[in-house]
Design a protein around this motif. Structure first.
Motif, short mmCIF file in Angstrom:
data_model
loop_
_atom_site.label_atom_id
_atom_site.label_comp_id
_atom_site.label_asym_id
_atom_site.label_seq_id
_atom_site.Cartn_x
_atom_site.Cartn_y
_atom_site.Cartn_z
N CYS A 17 -5.21 0.67 6.45
CA CYS A 17 -5.45 2.12 6.54
C CYS A 17 -6.68 2.59 5.75
O CYS A 17 -7.04 3.75 5.82
N CYS A 46 0.84 -1.20 0.00
CA CYS A 46 0.00 0.00 0.00
C CYS A 46 0.88 1.26 0.00
O CYS A 46 1.81 1.36 0.80
N CYS A 54 0.29 3.23 3.81
CA CYS A 54 0.86 2.70 5.05
C CYS A 54 2.07 1.81 4.79
O CYS A 54 2.89 1.62 5.70
N CYS A 75 -7.05 -0.90 1.11
CA CYS A 75 -6.10 -1.39 2.10
C CYS A 75 -6.86 -1.78 3.36
O CYS A 75 -7.69 -1.01 3.85
#
Ligand SMILES: [Zn+2]
Length: 120
Positions: free
Chosen positions: A46, A17, A20, A43
């Motif tokens: 996050c 991702c 994050c 994700c």
């Protein structure tokens, strides 16, 4: 969301991702399977949506094209200089085979690179 080049390259290589850097962008698939890789919607850590808008990944086709051309040229140069007696049709078949074999890998890598280029 400004990140260092090293973190970006690590995220792209690991297909993580862009927000994050912890969660995988793609679902796990068997290695060397010829299935279109499945991308997660967002994700799980996050909540970052990977497909920002409809058609977001159209631009990733250009990245994929660039990767395929790069691999094709690299393969051509390797075959041409390492096996100099190879006939032209043989080089063509080898280059096309390499491009085909890397197609699914390119698909994933192009999308990940695209996400990292245009995260918002
Ligand atoms: Zn995340």
């Amino acid at each position: 969301m400004k990140k260092s080049m090293k973190m970006m390259l690590r995220g792209i290589a690991g297909q993580k991702c862009p927000c994050c850097g912890k969660e995988n962008i793609f679902e796990r698939s068997r290695p060397f399977s010829f299935q279109i890789p499945k991308m997660k919607e967002k994700c799980e850590k996050c909540g970052y949506y990977f497909e920002r808008e409809p058609g977001y990944f159209l631009g990733a086709m250009y990245v994929s094209y660039g990767l395929a051309v790069f691999q094709g040229i690299l393969t051509f140069l390797l075959v041409h200089f390492l096996f100099s007696g190879t006939p032209t049709i043989g080089i063509y078949v080898i280059v096309m085979s390499v491009i085909f074999l890397f197609a699914f890998w390119n698909y994933k890598l192009a999308r990940v690179i695209w996400i990292y280029i245009f995260p918002n």
